[in-house]
Design a protein around this motif. Structure first.
Motif, PDB file in Angstrom:
ATOM      1  N   HIS A  32     -12.660   1.198  -3.511  1.00  0.00           N
ATOM      2  CA  HIS A  32     -12.166   2.391  -2.858  1.00  0.00           C
ATOM      3  C   HIS A  32     -13.295   3.343  -2.509  1.00  0.00           C
ATOM      4  O   HIS A  32     -13.160   4.156  -1.605  1.00  0.00           O
ATOM      5  CB  HIS A  32     -11.159   3.106  -3.766  1.00  0.00           C
ATOM      6  N   VAL A  43       0.859  -1.176   0.000  1.00  0.00           N
ATOM      7  CA  VAL A  43       0.000   0.000   0.000  1.00  0.00           C
ATOM      8  C   VAL A  43       0.897   1.228   0.000  1.00  0.00           C
ATOM      9  O   VAL A  43       1.944   1.253   0.649  1.00  0.00           O
ATOM     10  CB  VAL A  43      -0.912   0.010   1.239  1.00  0.00           C
ATOM     11  N   TRP A  86      -3.529  -0.184  -4.463  1.00  0.00           N
ATOM     12  CA  TRP A  86      -3.866   0.394  -3.162  1.00  0.00           C
ATOM     13  C   TRP A  86      -3.001   1.623  -2.913  1.00  0.00           C
ATOM     14  O   TRP A  86      -1.912   1.532  -2.333  1.00  0.00           O
ATOM     15  CB  TRP A  86      -3.687  -0.645  -2.062  1.00  0.00           C
ATOM     16  N   LEU A  91      -7.841   1.041   3.896  1.00  0.00           N
ATOM     17  CA  LEU A  91      -7.230   0.687   2.621  1.00  0.00           C
ATOM     18  C   LEU A  91      -6.222  -0.452   2.803  1.00  0.00           C
ATOM     19  O   LEU A  91      -6.122  -1.356   1.961  1.00  0.00           O
ATOM     20  CB  LEU A  91      -6.549   1.919   2.021  1.00  0.00           C
ATOM     21  N   GLN A 124      -8.023  -3.628   2.941  1.00  0.00           N
ATOM     22  CA  GLN A 124      -8.387  -4.090   1.607  1.00  0.00           C
ATOM     23  C   GLN A 124      -7.229  -4.843   0.952  1.00  0.00           C
ATOM     24  O   GLN A 124      -7.433  -5.860   0.287  1.00  0.00           O
ATOM     25  CB  GLN A 124      -8.789  -2.912   0.724  1.00  0.00           C
ATOM     26  N   ALA A 125      -6.017  -4.328   1.143  1.00  0.00           N
ATOM     27  CA  ALA A 125      -4.851  -5.000   0.550  1.00  0.00           C
ATOM     28  C   ALA A 125      -4.645  -6.374   1.162  1.00  0.00           C
ATOM     29  O   ALA A 125      -4.364  -7.350   0.453  1.00  0.00           O
ATOM     30  CB  ALA A 125      -3.609  -4.139   0.746  1.00  0.00           C
TER      31      ALA A 125
END
Length: 386
Positions: free
Chosen positions: A377, A120, A141, A354, A357-358
């Motif tokens: 996103h 990220v 990301w 975020l 999410q990764a």
């Protein structure tokens, strides 16, 4: 248990958002393992251990700008550093790498690719640095602090800021802190306060101009809280209502009491102004790649600040423009409201989401290349600024 490798450093602009993110990850999961990748020469060498996080260092390898002996040695040294980062990732069972720019970030991104671990990116400035421009090509990301930042796959998450700052977005908390600030700094609570700051080292033009016009600002009915910096070439004018400091270790109190500001346009400073609704005059640092002028764009475009070139911020401008503005409290209140419109007080939370999410993408098989969960996103109320 999730293991995070946070990479970045060199300057406070990289280290502070890294530490704010580390704190948020630790708040969310006290059992998480957090390792910071940096250099022995950067500010992270002191600040990271002080905050209680483990620091692993790699060599500082500036990208060569001209053909010389260092340029010839660079490719081999860079490959060895990437291999070392990949080895650290494998040995520590790192789940995700998060980079904040600076010398450690490019090896971290490439080491993560080599180790097949998601990474990220967080970009603190509106004009991205070289490491993050490289990394953004290979990761879906990418978090940015400013809506005007141009990077592939960018999501607007804001700047991760210290909780002692962001807590002041609550009106009650800010009022209590302002009361404390009046006592700590010796400011008249019946007067509004102009905060003047050029960063930890100071800003020569800002210091000289404000110092020369101190009597005018005071006559307009304001306090002045002037944080001159470590290399200030001016001294305390000794005027009632004018508080002169070389350094301030309670910037939370300084921001809490600020009704208006005169400042450089560093990414963290502008993010703090937006989060707290502090309007002001921004005087970008005139040397370097011009990143501060780009940083100021969102706040100025929203009507929350005025932009003045360094060469133009002279006593005549203060007399002509700033002093009359300080007398217009309605205009200042409107500027404060506009500043809040672009402020993001929860950048640490948004960036952590975020990062989640990764990690989830790595678990469910989402590729860590230039395709991936860009559509998701929107869950962060972000904005695609690519």
């Amino acid at each position: 248990m999730t293991t995070y490798l946070l990479a970045g450093g060199g300057t406070a602009g990289h280290v502070n958002p890294l530490l704010a993110t580390a704190d948020e990850l630790r708040r969310r999961d006290p059992a998480a393992e957090i390792v910071v990748l940096g250099t022995a020469e950067g500010l992270e060498a002191r600040l990271v251990p002080e905050r209680g996080y483990e620091l692993v260092t790699i060599p500082k390898l500036p990208f060569p700008r001209r053909p010389n002996a260092a340029a010839l040695r660079f490719p081999g040294a860079f490959r060895r550093t990437i291999a070392r980062v990949a080895s650290i990732i494998a040995d520590r069972h790192v789940d995700v790498v998060v980079g904040f720019g600076g010398y450690a970030s490019a090896p971290a991104y490439l080491g993560a690719r080599k180790a097949h671990v998601p990474f990220v990116i967080h970009e603190a400035n509106a004009k991205p640095g070289l490491a993050n421009r490289l990394g953004a090509r290979f990761s879906p990301w990418v978090g940015v602090s400013f809506a005007s930042t141009r990077l592939p796959h960018a999501t607007l998450v804001g700047m991760p800021l210290r909780r002692e700052i962001t807590s002041l977005a609550d009106a009650g908390a800010r009022a209590a802190a302002a009361t404390e600030a009046h006592g700590v700094f010796g400011l008249d609570p019946a007067r509004p306060t102009l905060l003047v700051t050029g960063g930890s080292l100071g800003a020569r033009r800002i210091n000289a101009t404000v110092h020369a016009t101190a009597a005018q600002v005071l006559a307009a009915g304001w306090n002045v809280l002037h944080i001159a910096g470590g290399r200030a070439e001016v001294t305390d004018p000794g005027l009632p209502g004018y508080v002169f400091l070389d350094y301030c270790d309670r910037m939370d109190l300084a921001l809490a009491v600020a009704d208006f500001a005169v400042s450089r346009a560093g990414g963290s400073t502008l993010s703090e102004f937006g989060a707290l609704g502090v309007p002001g005059v921004l005087v970008p640092y005139p040397v370097g790649n011009g990143e501060q002028r780009f940083n100021a764009h969102d706040l100025v475009s929203a009507g929350g600040a005025l932009l003045v070139a360094d060469a133009e911020f002279v006593p005549a401008w203060v007399s002509r423009e700033l002093v009359p503005l300080l007398g217009d409290r309605d205009r200042i209140a409107l500027m404060a409201a506009h500043a809040r419109e672009v402020g993001i007080p929860d950048g640490d939370v948004r960036l952590a989401a975020l990062i989640d999410q990764a990690v989830a993408g790595a678990v469910d098989g989402t590729p860590g290349g230039t395709s991936g969960p860009a559509a998701r996103h929107d869950d962060l109320n972000g904005k695609d600024s690519a």
